[in-house]
Design a protein around this motif. Structure first.
Motif, PDB file in Angstrom:
ATOM      1  N   ARG A   1      10.461  24.364   2.712  1.00 29.70           N
ATOM      2  CA  ARG A   1      11.601  23.561   3.148  1.00 29.70           C
ATOM      3  C   ARG A   1      11.560  23.315   4.656  1.00 29.70           C
ATOM      4  NH1 ARG A   1      16.442  24.386   5.453  1.00 29.70           N
ATOM      5  NH2 ARG A   1      18.146  22.963   4.929  1.00 29.70           N
TER       6      ARG A   1
ATOM      7  N   ASP B   1      17.506  19.353   1.591  1.00 33.71           N
ATOM      8  CA  ASP B   1      18.504  20.329   1.157  1.00 33.71           C
ATOM      9  C   ASP B   1      17.878  21.529   0.469  1.00 33.71           C
ATOM     10  OD1 ASP B   1      20.549  18.764   2.157  1.00 33.71           O
ATOM     11  OD2 ASP B   1      20.854  17.690   0.270  1.00 33.71           O
ATOM     12  N   GLU B   2      16.824  21.288  -0.294  1.00 31.17           N
ATOM     13  CA  GLU B   2      16.194  22.388  -1.032  1.00 31.17           C
ATOM     14  C   GLU B   2      14.773  22.014  -1.391  1.00 31.17           C
ATOM     15  OE1 GLU B   2      17.013  25.152  -5.034  1.00 31.17           O
ATOM     16  OE2 GLU B   2      18.177  23.335  -4.644  1.00 31.17           O
TER      17      GLU B   2
ATOM     18  N   ALA C   1      22.106  12.587  -2.590  1.00 28.54           N
ATOM     19  CA  ALA C   1      20.976  13.509  -2.709  1.00 28.54           C
ATOM     20  C   ALA C   1      20.023  13.007  -3.798  1.00 28.54           C
ATOM     21  CB  ALA C   1      21.474  14.918  -3.035  1.00 28.54           C
TER      22      ALA C   1
ATOM     23  N   TRP D   1      16.391  15.902  -1.371  1.00 28.25           N
ATOM     24  CA  TRP D   1      16.494  15.323  -0.030  1.00 28.25           C
ATOM     25  C   TRP D   1      17.521  14.201  -0.015  1.00 28.25           C
ATOM     26  CZ3 TRP D   1      15.123  10.119   0.791  1.00 28.25           C
ATOM     27  CH2 TRP D   1      14.488   9.504  -0.275  1.00 28.25           C
ATOM     28  N   ARG D   2      17.930  13.816   1.179  1.00 29.63           N
ATOM     29  CA  ARG D   2      18.875  12.717   1.357  1.00 29.63           C
ATOM     30  C   ARG D   2      18.661  12.097   2.735  1.00 29.63           C
ATOM     31  NH1 ARG D   2      22.656  15.025   4.712  1.00 29.63           N
ATOM     32  NH2 ARG D   2      22.652  17.303   4.685  1.00 29.63           N
TER      33      ARG D   2
ATOM     34  N   GLN E   1      11.158  19.727   6.507  1.00 33.56           N
ATOM     35  CA  GLN E   1      12.176  19.238   7.424  1.00 33.56           C
ATOM     36  C   GLN E   1      11.546  18.760   8.730  1.00 33.56           C
ATOM     37  OE1 GLN E   1      15.835  18.952   6.809  1.00 33.56           O
ATOM     38  NE2 GLN E   1      15.062  17.532   8.334  1.00 33.56           N
TER      39      GLN E   1
ATOM     40  N   GLU F   1      19.791  11.095   6.232  1.00 30.65           N
ATOM     41  CA  GLU F   1      20.792  11.572   7.183  1.00 30.65           C
ATOM     42  C   GLU F   1      21.000  10.579   8.321  1.00 30.65           C
ATOM     43  OE1 GLU F   1      21.784  15.949   8.795  1.00 30.65           O
ATOM     44  OE2 GLU F   1      19.867  15.153   9.484  1.00 30.65           O
TER      45      GLU F   1
END
Length: 303
Positions: free
Chosen positions: A199, A214-215, A115, A141-142, A203, A144
């Motif tokens: 968010r 994530d947030e 993250a 964020w990350r 996304q 995926e």
């Protein structure tokens, strides 16, 4: 529609690949190295064993090529495998690995799956009502989908930064800073709802890069300096009006309760004029800002 279909077809998709353990292949590599060297030395000492020398040289070359297949991965790291430009998969398992040395994994940097935190610096934009405001946010964020991150955008980290700023600007123009209509979501009063909307928009924007959000939360929200003082005075006036409304409402309720209690308990009988005077005096006492000094009437109420 055709352009949309072509865009969807061009989207990459990650395929997870399992690599061989490097600790299994390493002894084989050592065996080829020393075995090839031994055969080469033996062929030099025995001149008629030239074929064995060729085999030794070949074994040494194979050993050198195999050395290019080793790599290590830490937890939450991934490496993409390409074979002559064609995507073959992604290795996600941490540890010491070996793959086909012709995979151009050494030419591709490792992709972190951890993250990350992006701070969108303070932006100056206009809200829904056209008032200039300053707004900032933080995004967690990350990565995926490693294939999308590597192949569908040029630089996924820069893409995340640019799209985050764009999404924050769009969000600020979609809501009023405050003083919205009834049940209207505003930036100042509904921070959680606004953060959730940010968010969701992020996304949608970052899905193309294989990034999961994530947030996302607002970290700064204020009027721009040129109107901050005027808006502060307006907020103060609104606060005073709201406080006065509560005071008057409470005072009226207390006066009504006092008159009702006096009538029910038959303490005193007042005509309409005396009731009006009593209501006036009680409202002055209850609603006045300064301390009230009562005057004791030693005579009758009608004198």
């Amino acid at each position: 529609m055709k352009g949309l279909m072509n865009s969807q077809k061009s989207a990459s998709s990650e395929r997870e690949r399992t690599a061989l353990s490097g600790w299994v292949m390493f002894p084989i590599n050592i065996l080829l190295l020393f075995g090839g060297g031994g055969m080469l030395v033996y062929s030099f000492t025995h001149g008629d064993q030239w074929l064995l020398g060729i085999v030794g040289i070949f074994a040494g070359l194979v050993c050198l090529v195999m050395l290019g297949g080793y790599f290590t991965l830490q937890p939450n790291e991934a490496r993409l495998l390409l074979l002559f430009g064609q995507y073959k998969g992604t290795v996600r398992q941490s540890g010491f690995h070996w793959v086909n040395p012709f995979y151009s994994h050494l030419l591709r940097p490792k992709i972190s799956l951890r993250a990350r935190t992006l701070t969108v610096e303070k932006l100056k934009v206009n809200d829904k009502r056209g008032n200039p405001i300053e707004i900032a946010a933080v995004v967690v964020w990350r990565v995926e989908d490693t294939a999308q991150a590597a192949f569908d955008v040029d630089d996924y980290a820069s893409y995340v930064h640019t799209q985050s700023e764009t999404a924050l600007r769009h969000l600020a123009t979609a809501y009023s800073y405050d003083d919205g209509e009834e049940d209207e979501i505003t930036l100042r009063s509904n921070v959680d709802a606004v953060s959730q909307a940010l968010r969701e928009e992020l996304q949608q924007r970052l899905a193309k890069a294989g990034v999961a959000v994530d947030e996302a939360r607002l970290t700064n929200l204020s009027y721009a300096p040129e109107i901050a003082q005027a808006m502060l005075r307006r907020q103060q006036a609104e606060a005073v009006i709201a406080a006065r409304q509560k005071i008057v409402h409470g005072a009226v309720s207390m006066v009504a309760m006092a008159l009702k209690e006096l009538a029910e308990k038959d303490v005193v009988h007042l005509d309409d004029e005396r009731k009006a005077a009593m209501v006036s005096n009680l409202l002055v006492v209850l609603c006045g800002e300064s301390e009230v000094h009562p005057v004791v009437n030693a005579g009758t109420l009608y004198s």
